[in-house]
Every structure is written in structure tokens, then in C-alpha cells.
Write a protein that holds these residues in place. Structure first.
Motif, PDB file in Angstrom:
ATOM      1  N   ILE A  51       8.694  15.289   9.154  1.00 47.88           N
ATOM      2  CA  ILE A  51       9.445  15.337   7.895  1.00 47.88           C
ATOM      3  C   ILE A  51       8.527  15.634   6.713  1.00 47.88           C
ATOM      4  CG2 ILE A  51      10.809  13.989   6.255  1.00 47.88           C
ATOM      5  CD1 ILE A  51      12.001  12.491   8.621  1.00 47.88           C
ATOM      6  N   PHE A  52       7.476  14.822   6.574  1.00 50.44           N
ATOM      7  CA  PHE A  52       6.642  14.971   5.375  1.00 50.44           C
ATOM      8  C   PHE A  52       5.819  16.252   5.406  1.00 50.44           C
ATOM      9  CE2 PHE A  52       7.193  10.269   4.893  1.00 50.44           C
ATOM     10  CZ  PHE A  52       7.896  10.363   3.702  1.00 50.44           C
ATOM     11  N   GLN A  53       5.398  16.662   6.615  1.00 48.91           N
ATOM     12  CA  GLN A  53       4.634  17.896   6.708  1.00 48.91           C
ATOM     13  C   GLN A  53       5.490  19.081   6.271  1.00 48.91           C
ATOM     14  OE1 GLN A  53       1.582  18.250   7.134  1.00 48.91           O
ATOM     15  NE2 GLN A  53       1.269  20.413   7.593  1.00 48.91           N
ATOM     16  N   SER A  54       6.775  19.061   6.637  1.00 47.88           N
ATOM     17  CA  SER A  54       7.626  20.183   6.251  1.00 47.88           C
ATOM     18  C   SER A  54       7.915  20.145   4.750  1.00 47.88           C
ATOM     19  CB  SER A  54       8.925  20.166   7.055  1.00 47.88           C
ATOM     20  OG  SER A  54       9.611  18.970   6.767  1.00 47.88           O
ATOM     21  N   LEU A  55       7.820  18.969   4.152  1.00 45.75           N
ATOM     22  CA  LEU A  55       8.064  18.874   2.707  1.00 45.75           C
ATOM     23  C   LEU A  55       6.808  19.188   1.908  1.00 45.75           C
ATOM     24  CD1 LEU A  55      10.255  15.646   2.649  1.00 45.75           C
ATOM     25  CD2 LEU A  55      11.004  17.990   2.218  1.00 45.75           C
ATOM     26  N   ASN A  56       5.640  18.832   2.479  1.00 43.71           N
ATOM     27  CA  ASN A  56       4.398  19.075   1.757  1.00 43.71           C
ATOM     28  C   ASN A  56       3.261  19.278   2.744  1.00 43.71           C
ATOM     29  OD1 ASN A  56       2.015  18.942   0.300  1.00 43.71           O
ATOM     30  ND2 ASN A  56       2.849  17.493  -1.192  1.00 43.71           N
ATOM     31  N   PRO A  57       2.764  20.511   2.848  1.00 42.18           N
ATOM     32  CA  PRO A  57       1.776  20.831   3.881  1.00 42.18           C
ATOM     33  C   PRO A  57       0.454  20.082   3.710  1.00 42.18           C
ATOM     34  CG  PRO A  57       2.227  22.737   2.462  1.00 42.18           C
ATOM     35  CD  PRO A  57       3.194  21.681   2.065  1.00 42.18           C
ATOM     36  N   PHE A  58       0.259  19.436   2.573  1.00 46.16           N
ATOM     37  CA  PHE A  58      -0.973  18.669   2.391  1.00 46.16           C
ATOM     38  C   PHE A  58      -0.937  17.375   3.204  1.00 46.16           C
ATOM     39  CE2 PHE A  58      -3.571  15.584  -0.104  1.00 46.16           C
ATOM     40  CZ  PHE A  58      -4.799  16.208   0.055  1.00 46.16           C
ATOM     41  N   PHE A  59       0.291  16.969   3.621  1.00 45.62           N
ATOM     42  CA  PHE A  59       0.456  15.647   4.239  1.00 45.62           C
ATOM     43  C   PHE A  59      -0.467  15.441   5.433  1.00 45.62           C
ATOM     44  CE2 PHE A  59       2.578  12.719   7.220  1.00 45.62           C
ATOM     45  CZ  PHE A  59       2.604  11.591   6.423  1.00 45.62           C
ATOM     46  N   LEU A  60      -0.484  16.401   6.357  1.00 42.24           N
ATOM     47  CA  LEU A  60      -1.288  16.228   7.571  1.00 42.24           C
ATOM     48  C   LEU A  60      -2.693  16.805   7.426  1.00 42.24           C
ATOM     49  CD1 LEU A  60       1.178  16.816  10.559  1.00 42.24           C
ATOM     50  CD2 LEU A  60       0.227  14.678   9.722  1.00 42.24           C
ATOM     51  N   SER A  61      -3.123  17.096   6.186  1.00 44.49           N
ATOM     52  CA  SER A  61      -4.468  17.636   6.003  1.00 44.49           C
ATOM     53  C   SER A  61      -5.509  16.576   6.316  1.00 44.49           C
ATOM     54  CB  SER A  61      -4.644  18.115   4.564  1.00 44.49           C
ATOM     55  OG  SER A  61      -4.621  16.982   3.714  1.00 44.49           O
ATOM     56  N   SER A  62      -6.699  17.020   6.714  1.00 47.65           N
ATOM     57  CA  SER A  62      -7.787  16.090   7.029  1.00 47.65           C
ATOM     58  C   SER A  62      -8.026  15.130   5.877  1.00 47.65           C
ATOM     59  CB  SER A  62      -9.076  16.856   7.305  1.00 47.65           C
ATOM     60  OG  SER A  62      -8.859  17.864   8.224  1.00 47.65           O
ATOM     61  N   ALA A  63      -8.062  15.685   4.674  1.00 49.08           N
ATOM     62  CA  ALA A  63      -8.399  14.856   3.519  1.00 49.08           C
ATOM     63  C   ALA A  63      -7.372  13.742   3.332  1.00 49.08           C
ATOM     64  CB  ALA A  63      -8.478  15.719   2.268  1.00 49.08           C
ATOM     65  N   ASN A  64      -6.086  14.095   3.450  1.00 49.12           N
ATOM     66  CA  ASN A  64      -5.049  13.081   3.235  1.00 49.12           C
ATOM     67  C   ASN A  64      -5.074  12.025   4.336  1.00 49.12           C
ATOM     68  OD1 ASN A  64      -2.892  12.023   1.689  1.00 49.12           O
ATOM     69  ND2 ASN A  64      -1.464  12.729   3.278  1.00 49.12           N
ATOM     70  N   LEU A  65      -5.238  12.459   5.578  1.00 44.79           N
ATOM     71  CA  LEU A  65      -5.240  11.499   6.679  1.00 44.79           C
ATOM     72  C   LEU A  65      -6.452  10.572   6.583  1.00 44.79           C
ATOM     73  CD1 LEU A  65      -4.080  13.626   9.745  1.00 44.79           C
ATOM     74  CD2 LEU A  65      -2.747  12.117   8.267  1.00 44.79           C
ATOM     75  N   SER A  66      -7.591  11.161   6.262  1.00 49.24           N
ATOM     76  CA  SER A  66      -8.822  10.385   6.138  1.00 49.24           C
ATOM     77  C   SER A  66      -8.646   9.294   5.092  1.00 49.24           C
ATOM     78  CB  SER A  66      -9.960  11.333   5.766  1.00 49.24           C
ATOM     79  OG  SER A  66     -11.141  10.622   5.584  1.00 49.24           O
ATOM     80  N   ASN A  67      -8.047   9.685   3.983  1.00 52.23           N
ATOM     81  CA  ASN A  67      -7.809   8.735   2.901  1.00 52.23           C
ATOM     82  C   ASN A  67      -6.763   7.688   3.293  1.00 52.23           C
ATOM     83  OD1 ASN A  67      -8.245   7.887   0.189  1.00 52.23           O
ATOM     84  ND2 ASN A  67      -6.139   8.576  -0.220  1.00 52.23           N
TER      85      ASN A  67
END
Ligand SMILES: Nc1ncnc2c1ncn2[C@@H]1O[C@H](COP(=O)(O)OP(=O)(O)O)[C@@H](O)[C@H]1O
Ligand SMILES: [Mg+2]
Lengths: 411, 270
Positions: A51-67
Motif C-alpha cells: 500500500i505505502f510503496q504504491s502511494l510513495n516510492p520512498f517508503f521502501l527505500s534503504s534510507a527510510n527502512l534504515s531509519n
């Protein structure tokens, strides 16, 4: 019935599940019977990610997950404590306040009083342990329900936190202090992370083999070598991928590693020690546990102590992450997020069922929702509502699984 | 009518109860109960529903304390304040309600409170021992790793009985252990009781089945409305006389004495 058949496979009514398809069949049976384990939380994570990845591609980015993992850790450690207290069929509503108090005590002693770091940390954590001990004594001796005791604790220790902080309200912790470094900047170097993953894989195989060997000597069924190696490698590939992907950004925080380590220790204590067995027994049938000679009071006291101690540890890490001990530390939704994480991870509110890893997965779900909604620029009003709905789903699943268990004769 | 001390009087009794009383609020569950059990002896404790049998077992097991009377175990006067103290004395109990934890597997329940290697559980040794105990009882339990919740009533009862054999008890209390068992399994339990007796253990068996009583018991102690109502040597007592003592018919000494007292009406009406 040949003598070669392992003791535990001799009953002719027992279906022996062999190989991968057997493993699959056995788990399908378990889930049908209402033993959901960690499955719902995995499914939940996948759904949330999509859901969130389709709404905002930054969601599953390394930086976001790491944080996200860093952000999840302090409350996750509180959730680990909640798992323990839920397992004995009790609740602790005060973990947020205790974490805030611990942060305040640390701040005063370390910054204002100039105590050495280690002493300030130990004092803060010990304050948590003492609070847990007091809860245990009141619970055992006066017989007040834990709900009420810890609700009083929630208010009382919030008050004490404000009192300790005094009129200033906030104590800033210097940026160059190790606690802040640990909370914000300490990431595992990628080679070290790979080494850790390899170590885990090798350890899994070694432990699996030694288990198989002693079971074989005792004439019990053993897991096949391929199954042991396949499981360990599967875990290794999963962890290795995580290390690689998160390594594209800042990597995995040492703080998160500490959290996972605490969960592993907790899991060991719950599943491989007499104490853990008695925790499950007390949560399952308190009177049966008492009649089996278990010192039920000691079990309650020890779990309350562990819960409050972990809350104090979580509070310290939160202070490090924030670089401050504030009046709002441990306030707001911290408490409920910790409880929600434990429940979302599959710990039963009815006692006697759950796992230490529930805290890790549960808090990741909570943090993922929070992060996804923040990325969409939605404020906390929506976040609270969504988290509330997810908690409701998790609790309903728990109640539903319980019903299914009893209709399948699994109590 | 046998004496209270039974025939094995040469050895010292394992357990002597004198004047044990217990009341729950206004209800007198036990009044001045005496009982003696010798090593290598099976004493059947019989009585109608509500006679106080389970209450007596729970007092011995440390579940709740008695109000008055003395308990002598192994020639020592003892006070059993908790289940732990009862277990430590060497008393193993199979409760009528079984007292199992549904959320633990068979091994977990068998070894509850007596796990091997407390800080690194020896699951392999416990599993092996579990199979051994269950085989001894000819238990038909497919896997010792299934949760107790998913077992049948008889299987659960077997687990509870197997648990009492762990450790090295001197006295075993069995509160209606065969109530949920099939024919073959009941026979196994009776065999087991005989083996326990051969090994010099003392057994208190509670059951409503007179044939079982006559098959394995050496003596029969009857409780009626919370009071002693006779002790019989099985060898020289008839089934009818025991049943008469249980139901309160007047052909034994105790009820005859009772019958002469004014409380007769009370004892009759139930
Ligand atoms: N925990 C309790 N609270 C109140 N009354 C009880 C309790 N346990 C037993 N009783 C009462 O004590 C009497 C004897 O009960 P019990 O020992 O269970 O009888 P039995 O096992 O011989 O059928 C009954 O009248 C029962 O209602
Ligand atoms: Mg009874």
C-alpha cells in the motif's frame, strides 16, 4: 513397528511429515487449528508495504527502512517487556512513564550532577527494576489487579518524571556523549554485518546438528541435514539481503542489533529455561502451576521486574535518540504503541501464548504505518486512527484464533 | 471392622491424620477425620459425592490448609502450607480436575516444576523420560509434543497420572484417576497401583468403582458427610457392608452409634 522407528514416530495414527511438502502441510494444519504464530504479522507487513510503496516510492527505500528500524527500537524494547507481562496474563500500563522517568533520572545524574556515564545508566535502569519489584509486591501481597496498579504507576511515575526534571522541563544530553552516538549515529559497518550474518548461519547449523545428534542417540526423530542447512541458509539469505539493501543507505543501527539481541535472549529465557516454562504455565493455568509446586508469586515479581527494567532501557535509548530528557519523553502514544506492538506480534491478551519475537515484528508494523502516513504528510490524527484499527484487527485475530483453537480441540 | 491401623502395623505408617477438620464458610467439609497409611499399602478412600474426599486430598497436597488436627508424615509432625512443601515431603497428587496447563505440551506438563537442567532445559532427556512413563501406562498418545488441550479426557488423565510418578514420591494420592479411562487403560492403572505397592509406596486411591476398590485396595476408609464412617480390611469385608457405610445404612458400628444420637435426622437427610 520396527526398532528403527524413532520413539516419537511409533504411533501409527501419527502422520509423519517429510520433506518440504510435509513441512508445508504441517504448518497449514497448525494455522487451520488456530495456531497462527507469526503469520498474520508477516502478511500485515506485506500488505502495508504494498500500500505505502504504491502511494510513495520512498517508503521502501534503504534510507527510510534504515531509519525506521532505528526509530522502532526504543518502543520495541518496551514492547518486549509487555510481551513478558502479557504471557503471565497481566498488563503493565506504566511502561511509557517508567521509560520517561528513567530518561529523566539519567539526564539529571549525567548532565546536571556530572556522574560518570556508566553509573548514570545503571542508576536509571535500576530505578526501573525497583519499580517492577514494587509492582510485584503490591500485586502479590495486596492482590490489586495489575491493570489498576500500573495505571496508578502510569500517573505516579509521570509525576515523578516531571518532578525530577524540575522547572526546566528538558535536559539536553550533549551530542558528543556515547548515548546520543548510540541512539543516532552508531551503525554496523557492512563487512561486520555480513560477518554477523555468517556467524548466525554457522551457529544455526552447529546447534541444529548437535540437537539432531543428541536426539538420535536418545532414539528420537531427527530433522534431516538438508532441512537444517536449508533453514539456516534461508535465514542467512534473508538477513544478507537486508544487510545489503540497508547498506545502500546508513545500514543497520547497533541500537537495533541490541534490540534483536534482547529479543533473542528473551526468547531463550522463555523457551529454554525453567523460568520461561513457569511463565507460560502461570499464564495458562495459574492454579495448575501453583499445584505443580511453582512459586507463582516469584514468577509474577520477576516478570514485573523484567518489564519495568526493559522500559527503563527503552527510555534511555529514546533519550539518546532525542539527545534530551524531556517532559514529553515516554508520553503520548508510547505506552499504547508498546502494548499494540506486542499484541500485533501475536501475543495473546489472555495469557500463556506469544513469543519474544512478537515485539520485534509488532513494532516494525507500528513503525511502518507511522512512517508511511508521515510520508503522505498525514498528521497524527490519521495515524492514531489507523493504528487503532490495526490493533483492533490484531486483537480480533487473537480472539478469533482462540475460538478456532477450542473448536479444533487445541484449547 | 478393621482397626484404624490396618495389618502392616509392624512398619511405621507413612501418614497419620488425627482429627483433621476443614470448613469452607458455613460448610464443614471435614470433621475430625482420622486416617493412617502404611508403606506398601493401598488405601481406598470412598464416600458419596460431597463426602469430603477431594478436600482431604487437597489438604494433603498443600492446596489449602486444614483448620485443626495433626498430620504426621514419616514419623514427623508436619504442617503442609503449600503444594511445594507437599511435593518436597514426597507426596505426589493426581487431582480430580487434573490441574494441567492447556497451553503446554505433554512434556511441559509432565515436568512442570521439575524440569531437567533449569537454565538450559534438557528437552531430549525429558522427551525420552516422557515416552518411558507413558509406555509404562500403555498410554495411547500419538505425540508428546502436542498441546495438552488437544488430548482426550482419558489421555489427559494419563498425563496427570504419569506426572505423579516422576521424582520419587513416598505417598501417591489418586483422586478418581480412572473416571475418564477406558477398560484397558483402567486395568493398566490398577496394574500400576499394584506395582507401586510392590515397590513399597503408599497409595491413597479415591474411586466410585467398588470392583476397582476390591481389586487393588488393602483397606477401605469410608467418609460420610465429612466424617469417618468406618475402615474395612478388604480381605474380610463384604462389598455390601462397605456400600452400606458409604450410603449410611445402619449395619455398621459407626452408624449405629450415630443412630443413637440426636443428630440422626441431619445425617440421614442429604
Ligand atoms: N473450595 C471450596 N469452597 C467451598 N466449598 C467447598 C470447596 N471445596 C469443597 N467444598 C465443599 O466441601 C464438601 C466436600 O467436597 P469434596 O471434597 O469435593 O467432595 P468429594 O470429593 O468427596 O465428592 C462439599 O460440600 C463441597 O461443596
Ligand atoms: Mg471429589
Amino acid at each position: 513397528m520396527s526398532t528403527l522407528t524413532p520413539t516419537d514416530h511409533q504411533d501409527e495414527r501419527l502422520r509423519i511429515d517429510k520433506g518440504f511438502s510435509g513441512m508445508l502441510k504441517a504448518s497449514v494444519d497448525r494455522i487451520r487449528g488456530g495456531d497462527l504464530g507469526l503469520l498474520p504479522v508477516f502478511i500485515g507487513l506485506v500488505v502495508i508495504s504494498i500500500i505505502f510503496q504504491s502511494l510513495n516510492p520512498f517508503f521502501l527505500s534503504s534510507a527510510n527502512l534504515s531509519n525506521m528500524l532505528m526509530e522502532a527500537t526504543p518502543v520495541g524494547i518496551l514492547a518486549l517487556g509487555i510481551v513478558m507481562v502479557l504471557l503471565v496474563g497481566e498488563i503493565d500500563l506504566s511502561v511509557g512513564s517508567v521509560s520517561g522517568l528513567s530518561a529523566a533520572i539519567f539526564g539529571i545524574n549525567f548532565v546536571d550532577n556530572g556522574w560518570p556515564l556508566a553509573l548514570a545508566i545503571v542508576t536509571a535502569i535500576a530505578s526501573g527494576s525497583i519499580i517492577g519489584w514494587v509492582f510485584g509486591q503490591i500485586y502479590n501481597r495486596v492482590g490489586v489487579p495489575s491493570f489498576v496498579i500500573t495505571l496508578a504507576g502510569l500517573l505516579g511515575f509521570l509525576g515523578l518524571q516531571l518532578f525530577v526534571l524540575g522547572p526546566k522541563g528538558t535536559i539536553n544530553i550533549p551530542f558528543d556523549s556515547p548515548l546520543v552516538w548510540f541512539g543516532q549515529l552508531a551503525f554496523v559497518p557492512t563487512p561486520v554485518a555480513y560477518a554477523l550474518v555468517s556467524f548466525v548461519v554457522v551457529l544455526q547449523i552447529v546447534l541444529g546438528l548437535s540437537r539432531s545428534r543428541s536426539r538420535k542417540i536418545a532414539g528420537l526423530s531427527v530433522e534431516s541435514l538438508t532441512a537444517i542447512v536449508a533453514k539456516a541458509l534461508g535465514l542467512g539469505i534473508l538477513l544478507g539481503f537486508a544487510v545489503w539493501y540497508l547498506g545502500l543507505a546508513r545500514g543497520i543501527g547497533w541500537m537495533f542489533v541490541l534490540f534483536v539481541l534482547l529479543a533473542v535472549i528473551g526468547n531463550y529465557a522463555l523457551t529454554r529455561t525453567q523460568w520461561g516454562r513457569s511463565v507460560f504455565a502461570v499464564g495458562g493455568n495459574r492454579e495448575a502451576a501453583r499445584r505443580a509446586g511453582i512459586n507463582v508469586r516469584r514468577v509474577y515479581t520477576s516478570t514485573f521486574i523484567i518489564t519495568s527494567t526493559l522500559a527503563a532501557v527503552g527510555g534511555l535509548l529514546a533519550a539518546g535518540r532525542l539527545a534530551a530528557s524531556a517532559q514529553s519523553s515516554g508520553g503520548g502514544d508510547v505506552n499504547l504503541n508498546a502494548i499494540a506492538a506486542a499484541v500485533i506480534g501475536g501475543t495473546s491478551l489472555f495469557g500463556g501464548r506469544g513469543s519474544a519475537f512478537a515485539a520485534v515484528l509488532g513494532i516494525i508494523v507500528i513503525q511502518a504505518i507511522s512512517s508511511g502516513l508521515t510520508l503522505m504528510n498525514l498528521d497524527s490524527s490519521i495515524r492514531y486512527m489507523v493504528t487503532g484499527a490495526v490493533v483492533l484487527i490484531a486483537v480480533s485475530l487473537d480472539a478469533f484464533a482462540r475460538k478456532s483453537r477450542s473448536s479444533h480441540g487445541r484449547g | 471392622m478393621a482397626t484404624l491401623t490396618g495389618e502392616g502395623a509392624s512398619a511405621a505408617p507413612v501418614l497419620t491424620l488425627r482429627g483433621i477438620s476443614k470448613h469452607f464458610g458455613a460448610v464443614s467439609a471435614l470433621t475430625d477425620v482420622d486416617l493412617q497409611v502404611f508403606p506398601g499399602e493401598v488405601v481406598a478412600l470412598v464416600g458419596d459425592n460431597g463426602a469430603g474426599k477431594s478436600t482431604l486430598v487437597k489438604i494433603l497436597a498443600g492446596v489449602h490448609p486444614h483448620d485443626s488436627g495433626t498430620m504426621i508424615f514419616d514419623s514427623q509432625e508436619v504442617i503442609v502450607r503449600s503444594p511445594t512443601e507437599s511435593i518436597d515431603l514426597g507426596i505426589a497428587t493426581v487431582f480430580q480436575d487434573l490441574a494441567l496447563c492447556d497451553n503446554l505440551d505433554v512434556v511441559g506438563n509432565l515436568f512442570l516444576g521439575q524440569e531437567l537442567r533449569p537454565i538450559r532445559l534438557d528437552e531430549v532427556a525429558m522427551e525420552v523420560k516422557a515416552w518411558e512413563l507413558l509406555r509404562q501406562l500403555s498410554a495411547k498418545i500419538p505425540s508428546v509434543r502436542t498441546l495438552v488441550a488437544s488430548l482426550s479426557g482419558g489421555q489427559r488423565q494419563t498425563v496427570a497420572i504419569a506426572r505423579s510418578l516422576l521424582g520419587s514420591p513416598k505417598l501417591i494420592l489418586l483422586d478418581e484417576p480412572t473416571a475418564a479411562l477406558g477398560v484397558a487403560q483402567t486395568a493398566e492403572v490398577l496394574n500400576l497401583i499394584e506395582r507401586l505397592r510392590e515397590n513399597g509406596l503408599a497409595v491413597i486411591l479415591i474411586t466410585h468403582n467398588m470392583d476397582d476398590v476390591l481389586a487393588v485396595a488393602d483397606r477401605v476408609a469410608v467418609l460420610r458427610l465429612g466424617k469417618n464412617n468406618g475402615v474395612f480390611n478388604v480381605a474380610d469385608a463384604s462389598k455390601e457392608s462397605i456400600i452400606a457405610a458409604i450410603t449410611g445404612a445402619t449395619d455398621n458400628v459407626v452408624s449405629q452409634r450415630e443412630a443413637t444420637r440426636p443428630i440422626k435426622v441431619e445425617t440421614r437427610s442429604k
